[in-house]
Scaffold this motif. Structure first.
Motif, short mmCIF file in Angstrom:
data_model
loop_
_atom_site.label_atom_id
_atom_site.label_comp_id
_atom_site.label_asym_id
_atom_site.label_seq_id
_atom_site.Cartn_x
_atom_site.Cartn_y
_atom_site.Cartn_z
N GLU A 137 0.83 -1.21 0.00
CA GLU A 137 0.00 0.00 0.00
C GLU A 137 0.86 1.25 0.00
N ASN A 181 3.87 1.53 -1.27
CA ASN A 181 4.43 1.66 -2.63
C ASN A 181 3.38 2.23 -3.58
N ARG A 182 2.12 1.79 -3.44
CA ARG A 182 1.06 2.29 -4.31
C ARG A 182 0.83 3.78 -4.08
N GLU A 202 3.58 5.85 -5.54
CA GLU A 202 3.44 5.95 -6.98
C GLU A 202 2.38 6.99 -7.35
#
Length: 274
Positions: A58, A60-61, A64
């Motif tokens: 989560e 990392n998401r 991004e």
């Protein structure tokens, strides 16, 4: 050896053995408890590892998403600055000179406020530009009409003639026949709102020439009012005709209802050139 002495020795040995067995049993129980505790902690650790893994995914998401938003924001700022510079370069006075965009003097109110937020000086000031890409219709075509009174006991294949004209821009609607004739070619939107009488039911269509372009079925309960409103978006050539008519396959029951408080209506308007 005296018998009493032997009994005492035997009793001592027996008590020693019993204590030894009891002690071994306690140790074994403690070992089992420790093993169960370790097993439970292992399960909990495995669950925590799974949670950490999900949280990392989560994170990392979200990172991004933040990166993408930063890139979009940067791109938008570059476009805004470019638009402002282009607009500034194109601003000229009537004698050919450049327009001075710098604000030197601003009227102040009683408190010394000039109406300009000095904290925004570092932000690009962008003018709203009107471009040639905004389509403007050379002429408007639209109509909105209502039934002044109810159409009683309609049958199959019955045209609904909306005789009360509220709006008729482009003079395409005929209140005597209930038809709209396209004065210019283009993309048009047509819709109607129809109320059956209480306990009535009917199927009603929008026609383009002889083609059904929108179908609708509506039924009114005896204890309430309800209506149906289909919408059609179609292309029209000059001279094409649109009108509302009951279905040729379903036998309607009751009236098309309209009075001073509740109006059945028909509308259409041009939205684009072909």
């Amino acid at each position: 050896m005296d018998l009493n002495v032997l009994c005492l020795i035997f009793a001592q040995v027996f008590v020693t053995c019993v204590f030894a067995i009891s002690e071994n049993s306690d140790v074994h129980s403690k070992i089992l408890l420790i093993e169960k505790t370790i097993e439970a902690q292992g399960i909990e650790i495995a669950g925590l590892r799974g949670t950490v893994k999900i949280q990392q995914i989560e994170i990392n998401r979200l990172n991004e998403m933040v990166k993408n938003l930063q890139e979009v924001n940067k791109h938008d700022k570059e476009i805004q600055i470019g638009a402002f510079q282009t607009n500034e370069n194109n601003l000229e006075t009537k004698n050919g000179g450049k327009v001075d965009l710098n604000v030197t003097d601003s009227p102040q109110d009683a408190k010394g406020y000039t109406g300009i937020d000095n904290n925004l000086d570092d932000k690009p000031r962008v003018s709203r530009l009107l471009t040639d890409s905004v389509p403007v219709l050379p002429s408007s075509v639209a109509f909105y009409v209502q039934l002044s009174t109810s159409e009683q006991n309609i049958g199959k294949h019955h045209p609904i003639v909306f005789d009360h004209v509220i709006l008729n821009v482009g003079t395409g609607y005929n209140k005597h026949s209930g038809t709209f004739t396209a004065p210019t070619s283009g993309i048009y939107v047509f819709t109607f709102t129809l109320f059956p009488s209480r306990g009535g039911s009917m199927a009603v269509n929008i026609f383009k020439n002889s083609e059904v372009i929108a179908q609708s079925y509506t039924q009114m309960r005896t204890d309430t009012f309800s209506a149906t409103t289909p919408i059609a978006v179609i292309d029209m050539n000059v001279g094409d005709i649109v009108f509302v008519r009951s279905s040729s396959t379903y036998q309607p029951h009751g009236d098309v209802y309209s009075d001073v408080n509740l109006k059945s209506s028909f509308a259409g308007w041009k939205i684009a050139e072909l």
